[in-house]
Design a protein around this motif. Structure first.
Motif, PDB file in Angstrom:
ATOM      1  N   ASP A  21      11.780  26.952  33.169  1.00  0.00           N
ATOM      2  CA  ASP A  21      12.913  27.489  32.416  1.00  0.00           C
ATOM      3  C   ASP A  21      14.256  26.976  32.921  1.00  0.00           C
ATOM      4  N   ASN A  40       8.359  26.423  28.376  1.00  0.00           N
ATOM      5  CA  ASN A  40       9.659  26.877  28.857  1.00  0.00           C
ATOM      6  C   ASN A  40      10.488  27.442  27.703  1.00  0.00           C
ATOM      7  N   GLN A  41      11.583  28.078  28.061  1.00  0.00           N
ATOM      8  CA  GLN A  41      12.409  28.761  27.067  1.00  0.00           C
ATOM      9  C   GLN A  41      13.016  27.783  26.066  1.00  0.00           C
ATOM     10  N   LYS A  51       8.506  33.210  23.838  1.00  0.00           N
ATOM     11  CA  LYS A  51       7.495  32.522  24.644  1.00  0.00           C
ATOM     12  C   LYS A  51       6.118  33.161  24.483  1.00  0.00           C
TER      13      LYS A  51
END
Length: 100
Positions: A21, A40-41, A51
């Motif tokens: 992230d 990841n974000q 997510k």
């Protein structure tokens, strides 16, 4: 798997997720040819999803089938060659715009 092993695995997933992230690029791990592991974000934001909506889900659970099929083909190449590949897939972003 023992409880201790599960706890260690969960801790590793959390650590990888936190590290991923912090990178300002889209990143994801696959748990199989057509199933995401962690993302990841940035990648979740690109897809317009939370997510938890895409982690540990099959591609066709959150992508149109024709796009999931294209991604699966690239994933197959990676799994077969066990090497980094460079590919381009047009995928709709969270606004529905086709992006590389």
């Amino acid at each position: 798997m023992h409880e201790k092993d599960n706890q260690l695995l969960q801790k590793l997933v959390e650590q990888y997720s936190m590290m991923m992230d912090t990178a300002p690029i889209q990143m994801w791990f696959l748990s199989s040819l057509d199933t995401y592991g962690i993302v990841n974000q940035y990648h979740a934001d690109f897809l317009g999803k939370q997510k938890q909506e895409i982690e540990f889900k099959r591609l066709e659970e959150f992508l149109p089938l024709e796009i999931a099929d294209v991604c699966r083909l690239s994933n197959q190449e990676v799994f077969d060659s066990k090497k980094t590949i460079y590919s381009e897939e047009w995928i709709p972003d969270s606004d529905g715009k086709q992006c590389l």
